[in-house]
Write an enzyme that holds these catalytic residues in place. Sequence first.
Site, PDB file in Angstrom:
ATOM      1  N   GLU A  65       3.584   4.466 -10.762  1.00 41.54           N
ATOM      2  CA  GLU A  65       3.297   3.333  -9.886  1.00 41.54           C
ATOM      3  C   GLU A  65       1.810   3.018 -10.033  1.00 41.54           C
ATOM      4  O   GLU A  65       0.960   3.719  -9.481  1.00 41.54           O
ATOM      5  CB  GLU A  65       3.634   3.670  -8.445  1.00 41.54           C
ATOM      6  CG  GLU A  65       3.645   2.423  -7.567  1.00 41.54           C
ATOM      7  CD  GLU A  65       4.548   2.620  -6.370  1.00 41.54           C
ATOM      8  OE1 GLU A  65       5.744   2.269  -6.457  1.00 41.54           O
ATOM      9  OE2 GLU A  65       4.061   3.151  -5.370  1.00 41.54           O
ATOM     10  N   TYR A  99      -1.247  -0.196 -10.219  1.00 41.74           N
ATOM     11  CA  TYR A  99      -1.464  -1.545  -9.687  1.00 41.74           C
ATOM     12  C   TYR A  99      -2.843  -2.058 -10.057  1.00 41.74           C
ATOM     13  O   TYR A  99      -3.664  -1.322 -10.574  1.00 41.74           O
ATOM     14  CB  TYR A  99      -1.277  -1.560  -8.160  1.00 41.74           C
ATOM     15  CG  TYR A  99      -1.866  -0.358  -7.417  1.00 41.74           C
ATOM     16  CD1 TYR A  99      -3.221  -0.301  -7.080  1.00 41.74           C
ATOM     17  CD2 TYR A  99      -1.056   0.741  -7.074  1.00 41.74           C
ATOM     18  CE1 TYR A  99      -3.737   0.792  -6.401  1.00 41.74           C
ATOM     19  CE2 TYR A  99      -1.571   1.828  -6.384  1.00 41.74           C
ATOM     20  CZ  TYR A  99      -2.928   1.860  -6.057  1.00 41.74           C
ATOM     21  OH  TYR A  99      -3.444   2.935  -5.399  1.00 41.74           O
ATOM     22  N   CYS A 110      -0.072   7.696 -10.538  1.00 37.22           N
ATOM     23  CA  CYS A 110      -0.375   6.616  -9.593  1.00 37.22           C
ATOM     24  C   CYS A 110      -1.872   6.316  -9.587  1.00 37.22           C
ATOM     25  O   CYS A 110      -2.691   7.229  -9.653  1.00 37.22           O
ATOM     26  CB  CYS A 110       0.099   6.986  -8.187  1.00 37.22           C
ATOM     27  SG  CYS A 110       0.019   5.598  -7.038  1.00 37.22           S
ATOM     28  N   TYR A 151       0.857  -1.199   0.000  1.00 35.33           N
ATOM     29  CA  TYR A 151       0.000   0.000   0.000  1.00 35.33           C
ATOM     30  C   TYR A 151       0.886   1.240   0.000  1.00 35.33           C
ATOM     31  O   TYR A 151       1.856   1.314   0.781  1.00 35.33           O
ATOM     32  CB  TYR A 151      -0.930   0.000   1.224  1.00 35.33           C
ATOM     33  CG  TYR A 151      -1.955  -1.112   1.111  1.00 35.33           C
ATOM     34  CD1 TYR A 151      -3.147  -0.914   0.414  1.00 35.33           C
ATOM     35  CD2 TYR A 151      -1.692  -2.381   1.622  1.00 35.33           C
ATOM     36  CE1 TYR A 151      -4.062  -1.947   0.251  1.00 35.33           C
ATOM     37  CE2 TYR A 151      -2.594  -3.423   1.465  1.00 35.33           C
ATOM     38  CZ  TYR A 151      -3.778  -3.197   0.771  1.00 35.33           C
ATOM     39  OH  TYR A 151      -4.672  -4.232   0.591  1.00 35.33           O
ATOM     40  N   SER A 152       0.563   2.186  -0.872  1.00 37.43           N
ATOM     41  CA  SER A 152       1.315   3.450  -0.910  1.00 37.43           C
ATOM     42  C   SER A 152       1.074   4.198   0.392  1.00 37.43           C
ATOM     43  O   SER A 152      -0.072   4.305   0.844  1.00 37.43           O
ATOM     44  CB  SER A 152       0.824   4.342  -2.049  1.00 37.43           C
ATOM     45  OG  SER A 152       0.808   3.658  -3.260  1.00 37.43           O
TER      46      SER A 152
END
Length: 383
Positions: A381, A383, A341, A162-163
């Site tokens: 980034e 996901y 992101c 998790y960011s």
Amino acid sequence: MRASATLQTTFDERTFTIVFTGLGGRRVELSRISVPYSRLKDTMRVLLSQGVRIQSVSPEGSEPAAATTTSAPPAPVTVTTSKPKPAAKPVPVNIYKPKAPFLGTVTENYSLLQEGAIGRVQHITFDLSGGDPHLEYVEGQSIGIVPAGEDAKGKPHKLRLYSIASTRHGDNLEGNTVSLCVRHLQYEKDGETINGVCSTYLCDVEPGSKVKITGPVGKEMLLPDDEEANVIMLATGTGIAPMRTYLRRMFESNERNENGWNFKGKAWLFMGAPKTANLLYDEDFLNYEKEYPDNFRYTKAISREQQNPKGGRMYIQDRVLEHAEEIFSMIEDPKTHVYICGLRGMEPGIDEAMSTAAAAKGLDWSELRPALKKAHRWHVETY
Ligand SMILES: Cc1cc2nc3c(=O)[nH]c(=O)nc-3n(C[C@H](O)[C@H](O)[C@H](O)COP(=O)(O)OP(=O)(O)OC[C@H]3O[C@@H](n4cnc5c(N)ncnc54)[C@H](O)[C@@H]3O)c2cc1C
């Protein structure tokens, strides 16, 4: 590259001219800059990191013929090298590993969504006090969470990343907490509702619970040290987490007092959400915009409420196209970094918008993007 032989001598007092091509993807156009010898090495390093091709380096007044007999008039370019700084502390990584995770205590877990929003997104904070070593981190990194329980084979669950959504000082500025912004994964399969293992665990976790934490990890999304850097941020959904850390570091008054880092550049956040009620940390960003109108700009794409020029839903890539001219002018400045992101699905749309926008400026995005990446100015980034 052609370097004048006279470069071998000592030229402390002299000025040198660097002639190069390839700035901002312009392969043909020659550019030149003049720098004192004391800054020559640094300037060349910066130029090379931008992916440019150096044609010649020569003491002023003795430029080689190749540099002076070009048809295109050289574009004036300003390249500023960063001021020398004290050696930066190394970025912390993997202080805690899955086999021996840190046990953080949940201090708060609240919804980030407004009435009428789609889904569920929580802001969750963990107390990191008492760790030996202390679990420290910097903006742009992630941590791992190992959900409680076992998988279908009776084995412990694997960690999920998790960011981090808080700055290194934590939301309370005491340097002993870390916060996350977590979307509850839920989908339908064969008529059944499936809940994601770790996101359900985190969204439901009660204050006081102990949670296994690993990391920190990641160097892709770190902020530049340069206080005069420009930062373009493209985020969808929980992709806002790293952007929140950057913006707090830049504009949150307590944070600025604490961090000794006085951001002077331009920050521009593009945020994509399905509905206004789904915007995350919106009020904070509106405040920063009010307080720092010359340094912060906030552009939203709200797909189910706004229309793009073609009459379709307004996505983040439509906003990129709308502001392409300004985005590209910023990108041409070597101090500009772009951060992306969110869900992986956002990348192709942004890439397409950047290709179209680049083409309109006579630039080739398929060349420019790798050059930006190589120069560590394009950070992704998803996901
Ligand atoms: C670097 C990084 C940073 C991240 N940061 C964040 C963050 O800040 N916030 C956040 O919320 N998440 C973040 N994530 C995602 C996070 O790690 C988890 O993947 C996410 O929370 C889902 O985990 P889970 O255990 O709930 O789901 P799981 O139980 O692991 O289920 C996920 C699996 O379900 C399946 N699946 C998912 N959707 C569907 C669908 N619609 N139809 C069919 N199958 C489907 C896929 O096989 C998928 O692999 C990040 C990921 C990475 C790699």
